[in-house]
Design an enzyme around this catalytic site. Structure first.
Site: not given
Ligand SMILES: N[C@@H](CCC(=O)N[C@@H](CS)C(=O)NCC(=O)O)C(=O)O
Length: 241
Positions: A27, A29-31, A34
């Site tokens: 996903v 947006g997930s840190p 990333r």
């Protein structure tokens, strides 16, 4: 600050020879996702991205739970071998496909122990601060960062400032996977509680990180999603207060 821009082509060559498939369940947006995206950029690793709709419960299906019973993203599927947890994904990918950039996860025992300590710090304390913030906006319907969130985030910044006062990078005097892991979560926390200029070393480190191609491609797009999403939750909480 030298980020060691020598980029590995080993990974791409290895993939061509073995004709293998790497899937990354994610996903954006997930840190932690990333950080996995940044290492694939740094190592020039080809993979098949698979988006997982957490809100829609796609991480709770029997198929996904078979891969990762902990139902989290990121999850890596390397030709059938499953690696869950972003920190292990970082070290695994460097070990397996990034040996022309082996300094990202050094083999020397003491250096590796320091990198590992920073990875555990990220997994517990830094990501812990993100969890406290996320809980405050989802469960407690906060409309802005609470005093507890601000305190936890500043504790993270203070510790990182100390680390960065001792070495040029988060763990050592050169870039390691610890910097990549912390870049994803610190950039997220910076959207919640902006880094105060009094944290001089941290400010300089974060500025340098933001100039890197792997950060721009792997972290920036998902970070914008994370920032927009969390701000919209806080905004919608205003009507519920
Ligand atoms: N320590 C894990 C944390 C992963 C994590 O908690 N991911 C969140 C998204 S940021 C998630 O998948 N949440 C859904 C769930 O746990 O069911 C890592 O670094 O990969």
């Amino acid at each position: 600050m030298n980020f060691g821009s020598a980029i590995s082509s080993n990974a791409a060559i290895h993939q061509q020879i073995t004709n293998m498939t790497i899937k990354l369940y994610k996903v954006d947006g997930s840190p932690p996702v990333r950080s996995a995206l940044m290492i694939t950029e740094l190592l020039k690793l080809k993979y098949e991205p698979v988006d997982v709709n957490l809100m829609g419960g796609e991480n709770m299906t029997p198929e996904y739970l078979k891969k990762n019973p902990n139902h989290s993203v990121p999850t890596l599927d390397d030709n059938g071998f499953i690696v869950a947890d972003s920190h292990v994904i970082l070290t695994y990918l460097v070990e397996k496909y990034g040996q022309s950039q082996a300094q990202l996860y050094p083999k020397d025992i003491a250096s590796r122990a320091t990198v590992d300590q920073r990875l555990f710090f990220e997994a517990t304390i830094v990501f812990g601060a993100i969890r406290v913030f996320m809980t405050s906006i989802f469960a407690e319907k906060a409309t802005e960062p609470s005093a507890e969130v601000i305190q936890k985030v500043n504790e993270v910044y203070k510790t990182l400032e100390t680390y960065l006062s001792n070495t040029k990078f988060v763990a050592l005097d050169h870039l390691t996977v610890a910097d990549i892991s912390c870049a994803s979560s610190v950039s997220s926390l910076n959207e919640v509680v902006p880094i105060d200029a009094k944290y001089e070393k941290l400010t300089a480190w974060f500025k340098a990180v933001q100039n890197e191609e792997w950060y721009k491609k792997g972290n920036a797009p998902g970070l914008a999603m994370y920032a927009g999403f969390t701000k919209s939750i806080m905004e919608s909480n205003k009507g519920k207060a």
